[in-house]
Design an enzyme around this catalytic site. Sequence first.
Site, PDB file in Angstrom:
ATOM      1  N   ARG A  90      49.731  62.133  44.387  1.00 29.83           N
ATOM      2  CA  ARG A  90      48.772  61.456  45.274  1.00 29.83           C
ATOM      3  C   ARG A  90      49.380  60.136  45.784  1.00 29.83           C
ATOM      4  NH1 ARG A  90      42.753  59.534  43.067  1.00 29.83           N
ATOM      5  NH2 ARG A  90      41.974  58.604  44.978  1.00 29.83           N
ATOM      6  N   TYR A 244      33.395  58.353  54.142  1.00 28.71           N
ATOM      7  CA  TYR A 244      34.729  58.805  54.541  1.00 28.71           C
ATOM      8  C   TYR A 244      34.911  58.767  56.057  1.00 28.71           C
ATOM      9  CZ  TYR A 244      36.008  60.180  49.832  1.00 28.71           C
ATOM     10  OH  TYR A 244      36.344  60.152  48.501  1.00 28.71           O
TER      11      TYR A 244
HETATM   12  C1  G6P Z   1      34.605  60.426  45.674  1.00 26.86           C
HETATM   13  C2  G6P Z   1      34.791  61.782  46.236  1.00 26.86           C
HETATM   14  C3  G6P Z   1      35.553  62.673  45.332  1.00 26.86           C
HETATM   15  C4  G6P Z   1      36.829  62.007  44.900  1.00 26.86           C
HETATM   16  C5  G6P Z   1      36.566  60.678  44.303  1.00 26.86           C
HETATM   17  C6  G6P Z   1      37.886  59.962  44.127  1.00 26.86           C
HETATM   18  O1  G6P Z   1      33.647  60.452  44.727  1.00 26.86           O
HETATM   19  O2  G6P Z   1      33.621  62.394  46.634  1.00 26.86           O
HETATM   20  O3  G6P Z   1      35.846  63.839  46.029  1.00 26.86           O
HETATM   21  O4  G6P Z   1      37.515  62.816  43.982  1.00 26.86           O
HETATM   22  O5  G6P Z   1      35.772  59.898  45.116  1.00 26.86           O
HETATM   23  O6  G6P Z   1      37.765  58.991  43.191  1.00 26.86           O
HETATM   24  P1  G6P Z   1      39.027  58.254  42.585  1.00 26.86           P
HETATM   25  O7  G6P Z   1      38.455  57.371  41.550  1.00 26.86           O
HETATM   26  O8  G6P Z   1      39.962  59.322  42.072  1.00 26.86           O
HETATM   27  O9  G6P Z   1      39.656  57.515  43.720  1.00 26.86           O
END
Ligand code: G6P
Length: 421
Positions: A90, A244
């Site tokens: 990522r 988003y």
């Molecule tokens: C949001 C999204 C998820 C994603 C998450 C990422 O809740 O809906 O799809 O996985 O954020 O969170 P993070 O803590 O990994 O950045």
Amino acid sequence: MKIAVIGAGSTYTPELAEGLILESQVLGLQELYLHDINSERLQIVGGLVERMVRAQGSPFQVRQTLDRVEAVAGADFVITQIRVGGQEARALDTRICLEERIIGQETTGPVGFAKAMRTIPVLLDICADIRTYAPQAFLINFTNPAGMITEAVLKHGGVKAIGLCNIPFGLKSAVAKECGVSPQEIELDYVGLNHLSWVRRIYVSGEDCTAELLKKQAEKPANIPGLAFDPDFSRALGMWPNSYLNYFYLQDEMLAHLKEQPKTRAEVVKELEAQLLDQYKDPQLSSKPKELEKRGGAHYSSAAVSLIRDIHLNSGRRHIVNVRNNGALTDLPPDAVVEVTSVVDAQGAKPLSVGRLEAQIRGLIQHVKAYEELTVEAAVTRNYHTALLALATHPLTTSVNKAKRILDRFNAAHNLQLVKA
Ligand code: G6P
């Protein structure tokens, strides 16, 4: 009931366990199988889950396994929450995009593309296990990019599947909190794709409260920079956009913001996960630590557990999930996966009819869906040119030359096994 969690070494798993413990009786849950390919993480996270379940009087059995078939065999529900390549991939993908001055975000834009290309083959492998060892099971997919993964599974996996995101549930909870009512009293007229959706109308106990609620800015999830929209734009749009959508509506500002950050979100999450895993190792800990709320996935457990409950009870209640369009949105192909309100019963989720989309959202939805369709095709065929077309088609790709450079860098970094046919 047997539930299998694939990718159970995720630091999110204790949240899921908390929800399953709360609803275990209604679900008739007997066995929770936790599977991961990383034995160390499985042991740490599984250990905490076992202590959580024991602390609540062991309402069900918890079993850890490195053998996916053992986890899946005979399961009623298989929850997939895997991250192929981990946070390292990522971070790398994000940096590649930012160097090319393109938004780097885990699901939105080329980083989501790279994740889909790595993940879809693994999900289709899991589907093969489900077809063989648990053909009656529902696959509940949380794996990102959730919309594309669900579309790939429904087109090519041959299993019953529903894609789930925490955002709709979070939105409902936020509106409920604002209005001082329970989330069950909130009805959202919600439409779009995963991480590309809008709330068109908000009903509180049956009353249309859209106008007054639109004046408030939605709470942003922990992982999205909180840049606000211009109030005149919000008024003109007349809908509540998913956070988003900042990446599309404020593309320049978001790119500048991301480039300014000393660390990418992946790097921040990696540190957070290391701290969480350290806490999880503590044999005295038998509940979900507060720090987990710093991740973006708040409410994911409630969303999953209530969906499983309503399938199990054949309830006919409404959930906002990722499902096959089947004509609900007349502006999109029937086999496209969309994120809309659906009726959930023992057969699965059926989308409610939406009809035509308003001009202000129609183009973007169709545009992103075209990119998603091409990405799913590229992930299955491994055709280089389809992959290039997919990346070049994304609305955040500002030059096809950049798309090609990014694709070649992804390919070199992850050996995507693309073929120039
Ligand atoms: C949001 C999204 C998820 C994603 C998450 C990422 O809740 O809906 O799809 O996985 O954020 O969170 P993070 O803590 O990994 O950045």
